[in-house]
Design an enzyme around this catalytic site. Structure first.
Site, PDB file in Angstrom:
ATOM      1  N   LYS A   1       0.058  -6.550   9.322  1.00 29.75           N
ATOM      2  CA  LYS A   1      -0.465  -7.690   8.784  1.00 29.75           C
ATOM      3  C   LYS A   1      -0.141  -7.123   7.269  1.00 29.75           C
ATOM      4  CE  LYS A   1      -4.887  -8.254   7.462  1.00 29.75           C
ATOM      5  NZ  LYS A   1      -5.074  -8.077   5.778  1.00 29.75           N
ATOM      6  N   ASN A   2      -0.627  -6.168   6.658  1.00 26.02           N
ATOM      7  CA  ASN A   2      -0.605  -5.572   5.340  1.00 26.02           C
ATOM      8  C   ASN A   2       0.959  -5.634   4.826  1.00 26.02           C
ATOM      9  OD1 ASN A   2      -3.364  -6.036   5.163  1.00 26.02           O
ATOM     10  ND2 ASN A   2      -3.686  -3.962   4.999  1.00 26.02           N
TER      11      ASN A   2
ATOM     12  N   ARG B   1      -6.775 -12.499  -0.621  1.00 25.70           N
ATOM     13  CA  ARG B   1      -6.584 -11.926  -1.568  1.00 25.70           C
ATOM     14  C   ARG B   1      -4.975 -11.538  -1.874  1.00 25.70           C
ATOM     15  NH1 ARG B   1      -8.350  -8.519  -5.823  1.00 25.70           N
ATOM     16  NH2 ARG B   1      -7.154  -6.633  -5.891  1.00 25.70           N
TER      17      ARG B   1
ATOM     18  N   CYS C   1     -11.547 -10.745   1.382  1.00 26.56           N
ATOM     19  CA  CYS C   1     -13.131 -10.026   1.908  1.00 26.56           C
ATOM     20  C   CYS C   1     -13.818 -10.118   0.922  1.00 26.56           C
ATOM     21  CB  CYS C   1     -12.565  -8.901   2.862  1.00 26.56           C
ATOM     22  SG  CYS C   1     -11.938  -9.047   4.370  1.00 26.56           S
TER      23      CYS C   1
ATOM     24  N   ARG D   1     -13.050  -5.874  -6.431  1.00 27.99           N
ATOM     25  CA  ARG D   1     -11.227  -6.058  -6.461  1.00 27.99           C
ATOM     26  C   ARG D   1     -10.859  -6.846  -7.668  1.00 27.99           C
ATOM     27  NH1 ARG D   1     -10.150  -7.082  -0.192  1.00 27.99           N
ATOM     28  NH2 ARG D   1      -8.561  -5.900  -0.537  1.00 27.99           N
ATOM     29  N   PRO D   2     -10.686  -6.253  -8.864  1.00 21.34           N
ATOM     30  CA  PRO D   2     -10.178  -6.849  -9.955  1.00 21.34           C
ATOM     31  C   PRO D   2      -8.817  -6.595  -9.722  1.00 21.34           C
ATOM     32  CG  PRO D   2     -11.103  -4.980 -10.614  1.00 21.34           C
ATOM     33  CD  PRO D   2     -11.539  -5.195  -9.081  1.00 21.34           C
ATOM     34  N   MET D   3      -8.017  -7.100 -10.680  1.00 23.26           N
ATOM     35  CA  MET D   3      -6.469  -7.197 -10.795  1.00 23.26           C
ATOM     36  C   MET D   3      -5.791  -6.476 -12.035  1.00 23.26           C
ATOM     37  SD  MET D   3      -4.696 -10.317  -8.604  1.00 23.26           S
ATOM     38  CE  MET D   3      -3.274  -9.919  -9.553  1.00 23.26           C
ATOM     39  N   ASP D   4      -6.795  -5.742 -12.967  1.00 22.12           N
ATOM     40  CA  ASP D   4      -6.426  -5.218 -14.214  1.00 22.12           C
ATOM     41  C   ASP D   4      -5.208  -4.392 -13.865  1.00 22.12           C
ATOM     42  OD1 ASP D   4      -8.478  -3.555 -12.615  1.00 22.12           O
ATOM     43  OD2 ASP D   4      -7.952  -2.068 -14.186  1.00 22.12           O
TER      44      ASP D   4
ATOM     45  N   ASP E   1      -9.628   0.934   5.752  1.00 20.83           N
ATOM     46  CA  ASP E   1      -9.535  -0.152   6.921  1.00 20.83           C
ATOM     47  C   ASP E   1     -10.152   0.159   8.303  1.00 20.83           C
ATOM     48  OD1 ASP E   1      -8.959  -2.066   4.859  1.00 20.83           O
ATOM     49  OD2 ASP E   1      -6.911  -2.125   5.407  1.00 20.83           O
TER      50      ASP E   1
ATOM     51  N   ILE F   1     -13.151   3.804  -1.693  1.00 23.24           N
ATOM     52  CA  ILE F   1     -11.988   2.971  -2.043  1.00 23.24           C
ATOM     53  C   ILE F   1     -12.765   1.680  -2.350  1.00 23.24           C
ATOM     54  CG2 ILE F   1      -9.938   1.730  -1.644  1.00 23.24           C
ATOM     55  CD1 ILE F   1      -9.590   4.564  -1.579  1.00 23.24           C
TER      56      ILE F   1
ATOM     57  N   ARG G   1      -8.183 -13.407  11.219  1.00 29.80           N
ATOM     58  CA  ARG G   1      -7.111 -12.995   9.937  1.00 29.80           C
ATOM     59  C   ARG G   1      -6.069 -11.629  10.270  1.00 29.80           C
ATOM     60  NH1 ARG G   1     -10.297 -11.791   5.043  1.00 29.80           N
ATOM     61  NH2 ARG G   1      -8.156 -11.169   4.460  1.00 29.80           N
TER      62      ARG G   1
HETATM   63  C1  UD1 Z   1      -4.708  -3.581   0.310  1.00 31.44           C
HETATM   64  C2  UD1 Z   1      -4.747  -3.679   1.659  1.00 31.44           C
HETATM   65  C3  UD1 Z   1      -6.502  -3.690   2.140  1.00 31.44           C
HETATM   66  C4  UD1 Z   1      -6.690  -2.234   2.162  1.00 31.44           C
HETATM   67  C5  UD1 Z   1      -6.473  -1.651   0.526  1.00 31.44           C
HETATM   68  C6  UD1 Z   1      -6.972  -0.261   0.410  1.00 31.44           C
HETATM   69  C7  UD1 Z   1      -3.001  -5.508   2.028  1.00 31.44           C
HETATM   70  C8  UD1 Z   1      -3.074  -6.969   1.936  1.00 31.44           C
HETATM   71  N1  UD1 Z   1      -4.464  -5.202   1.831  1.00 31.44           N
HETATM   72  O1  UD1 Z   1      -5.729  -4.084  -0.486  1.00 31.44           O
HETATM   73  O2  UD1 Z   1      -6.354  -4.120   3.698  1.00 31.44           O
HETATM   74  O3  UD1 Z   1      -8.237  -1.929   2.324  1.00 31.44           O
HETATM   75  O4  UD1 Z   1      -5.130  -1.835   0.203  1.00 31.44           O
HETATM   76  O5  UD1 Z   1      -6.228   0.602   1.291  1.00 31.44           O
HETATM   77  O6  UD1 Z   1      -2.328  -4.756   1.760  1.00 31.44           O
HETATM   78  N2  UD1 Z   1      -8.595  -2.187  -7.890  1.00 31.44           N
HETATM   79  C9  UD1 Z   1      -8.721  -2.436  -9.225  1.00 31.44           C
HETATM   80  N3  UD1 Z   1      -7.949  -3.024  -9.861  1.00 31.44           N
HETATM   81  C10 UD1 Z   1      -6.629  -3.664  -9.481  1.00 31.44           C
HETATM   82  C11 UD1 Z   1      -6.442  -3.590  -8.238  1.00 31.44           C
HETATM   83  C12 UD1 Z   1      -7.493  -2.709  -7.225  1.00 31.44           C
HETATM   84  O7  UD1 Z   1      -9.714  -1.835  -9.717  1.00 31.44           O
HETATM   85  O8  UD1 Z   1      -5.947  -3.985 -10.424  1.00 31.44           O
HETATM   86  C13 UD1 Z   1      -9.507  -1.641  -7.102  1.00 31.44           C
HETATM   87  C14 UD1 Z   1      -9.889  -2.261  -6.060  1.00 31.44           C
HETATM   88  O9  UD1 Z   1     -11.146  -3.247  -6.519  1.00 31.44           O
HETATM   89  C15 UD1 Z   1     -10.430  -1.411  -5.001  1.00 31.44           C
HETATM   90  C16 UD1 Z   1      -9.248  -0.132  -4.968  1.00 31.44           C
HETATM   91  O10 UD1 Z   1      -8.793  -0.555  -6.133  1.00 31.44           O
HETATM   92  O11 UD1 Z   1     -11.970  -0.628  -5.055  1.00 31.44           O
HETATM   93  C17 UD1 Z   1      -8.254  -0.457  -3.955  1.00 31.44           C
HETATM   94  O12 UD1 Z   1      -7.501  -1.651  -4.257  1.00 31.44           O
HETATM   95  P1  UD1 Z   1      -5.988  -1.863  -3.549  1.00 31.44           P
HETATM   96  O13 UD1 Z   1      -5.351  -0.468  -3.178  1.00 31.44           O
HETATM   97  O14 UD1 Z   1      -5.334  -2.636  -4.688  1.00 31.44           O
HETATM   98  O15 UD1 Z   1      -6.262  -2.767  -2.323  1.00 31.44           O
HETATM   99  P2  UD1 Z   1      -5.387  -4.193  -2.144  1.00 31.44           P
HETATM  100  O16 UD1 Z   1      -4.026  -4.008  -2.298  1.00 31.44           O
HETATM  101  O17 UD1 Z   1      -6.234  -5.126  -2.694  1.00 31.44           O
END
Ligand code: UD1
Length: 422
Positions: A22-23, A94, A118, A123-126, A308, A330, A400
């Site tokens: 999926k991912n 997301r 979820c 889960r910010p996007m910074d 996961d 994480i 999902r």
């Molecule tokens: C992906 C996976 C998800 C998995 C996660 C960690 C997909 C679609 N989803 O999610 O199933 O649980 O990797 O292996 O592939 N963070 C920030 N700022 C950011 C981005 C992330 O602070 O801009 C933090 C998040 O809040 C979280 C951590 O970094 O605490 C990990 O996030 P990230 O590795 O980005 O996970 P996803 O890509 O969302």
């Protein structure tokens, strides 16, 4: 809303086919936005998240056709002309944020709603935003949307992610394929899904080196062409079904499985007394008789233990002999399955990011509530080992990320059925 009924039925025996990841698929699909030419994905999983991504891409002007019962996705980015990823679709998932990098690279602009997904943390996007800004994008947050523009195009840069975020690595990697010059992406995520994305992009003509290590080097090209790519095996589905015979007993072969994708889980299962081996057809897991031993688990970025699989591992530890400590590093809010498992007789104490589990000899069936994707499946696993019936309510999360759960588990002897909701 549908529920799933599981009744503990002793040891499992047989084979379970493992789907494409999926991912991986959720990041490979947006790659179609990068090219005018067709991109075809084979071994795609049949999941509601994939349908959501299809809808999102179609709303941007891409063509997405599901063939062969959804296992093949024939896509084309030829007509991509809309840079707006609307909240109505993005809030469902997301991973919708993975269109940001490709849209910027292809159209020079993107407006992407901040995502939902979820409820397992903020889960910010910074990290995504900072990396894309370093490639020359101008990004601001307005009305819940990230408004991104690259009026002078994207330019290669040396970027160090403050954390090895999977999504940020994917967005940056995709954007950099069409940027001018060389991008060196440091502290990049190393997950197998990123390796798969890099392979697909390379088949489309991208120049990428170093995927699977913490430094990825991308030499930008003017355009990407079409390709056909096979989606890598889903290591989380694989790991989940490896835990099924570990918790219920028996012997199950996971068809298409590859131990190299689940090394840390394999080590933990072996330490707990579960037998795991690679066969020609996949991964064979067996737990002959007696209880498994408690082991400690700490979630980490790849190749560490995957977050996961933490919920599924917790379900297993609830039935182990002895005490185990599970540490989640994480996501800050990812123990919502603990109180549900406790309704089944599990003994768990949660303090911040640490869960202490005291194994019990026998879990008991109970009505429980699924709170997120992996939590849902952990409750089903617990149900396999419980005495009596477990009803897992609110299973929409499950659809999902897991295709045909009832079919796959009843195929190895589990008593499991879906009860459609009103
Ligand atoms: C992906 C996976 C998800 C998995 C996660 C960690 C997909 C679609 N989803 O999610 O199933 O649980 O990797 O292996 O592939 N963070 C920030 N700022 C950011 C981005 C992330 O602070 O801009 C933090 C998040 O809040 C979280 C951590 O970094 O605490 C990990 O996030 P990230 O590795 O980005 O996970 P996803 O890509 O969302």
């Amino acid at each position: 809303m549908d529920s799933i009924l599981v009744t503990g039925n002793g040891p499992l025996k047989g084979q379970i086919p493992i789907a494409g990841a999926k991912n991986a698929c959720l990041t490979l699909m947006p790659a179609t936005l990068l090219s005018e030419e067709p991109l075809t994905l084979t071994n795609a999983p049949r999941l509601s998240d994939i349908k959501t991504m299809s809808q999102l891409l179609q709303s941007l002007g891409a063509e997405v056709t599901a063939l062969n019962d959804g296992k093949v996705l024939a896509m084309s980015g030829h007509g991509v002309d809309n840079p707006l990823a609307h909240y109505d679709i993005v809030r469902k998932m997301r991973a919708s944020n993975l269109v940001l990098g490709p849209l910027l690279a292809r159209l020079g602009q993107a407006q992407v709603s901040l995502p939902g997904g979820c409820a397992i943390g903020a889960r910010p996007m910074d990290i995504h935003v900072t990396a894309l800004e370093q490639l020359g994008a101008e990004i601001e947050l307005k009305d819940g949307y990230l408004h991104a523009a690259a009026p002078r195009g994207l330019k290669g840069a040396e970027i160090t992610l403050r954390f090895a975020s999977v999504g940020a690595t994917e967005n940056t990697l995709m954007a950099a394929t069409l940027a001018k010059g060389t991008t060196v992406l440091k502290n990049a995520a190393r997950e197998p899904e990123i390796v798969d994305l890099a392979r697909c992009l390379r088949a489309m003509g991208a120049l990428i080196d170093g995927e699977g290590t913490d430094t990825i080097v991308i030499d930008g090209v003017d355009r990407l062409h079409g390709a056909t790519h096979q989606v890598v095996t889903d290591r989380i589905e694989l790991g989940t079904y490896m835990i099924a015979p570990a918790i219920a007993g028996g012997e199950v072969e996971l068809l298409g499985g590859d131990i190299a994708l689940v090394e840390t889980l394999t080590q933990k299962l072996q330490a707990a007394g579960v037998e795991v081996s690679q066969t020609n057809a996949g991964v064979l897991v067996s737990r002959p008789n007696g209880r498994i031993r408690a082991v400690d688990v700490k979630t980490e970025i790849y190749p560490g233990f995957p977050t996961d699989l933490q919920a599924q591992m917790m379900a297993l530890m609830c039935t182990a002999e002895g005490n185990s400590v599970l540490e989640e590093t994480i996501f800050e809010n990812r123990f919502m399955h603990a109180p549900e498992l406790m309704r089944m007789g599990a003994q768990i104490e949660v303090q911040g990011g640490i869960a202490k589990v005291a194994g019990v000899a026998q879990l008991k069936g109970a009505p429980v509530m699924a709170t997120d994707l992996r939590a849902s499946v952990s409750l089903i696993l617990a149900g396999l080992a419980a005495e009596g019936e477990t009803r897992v309510n609110r299973v929409y999360h499950l659809d999902r990320g897991y295709e045909n759960v009832e079919e796959k588990l009843s195929g190895v002897g589990a008593i499991i059925q879906r009860v459609p909701g009103e």
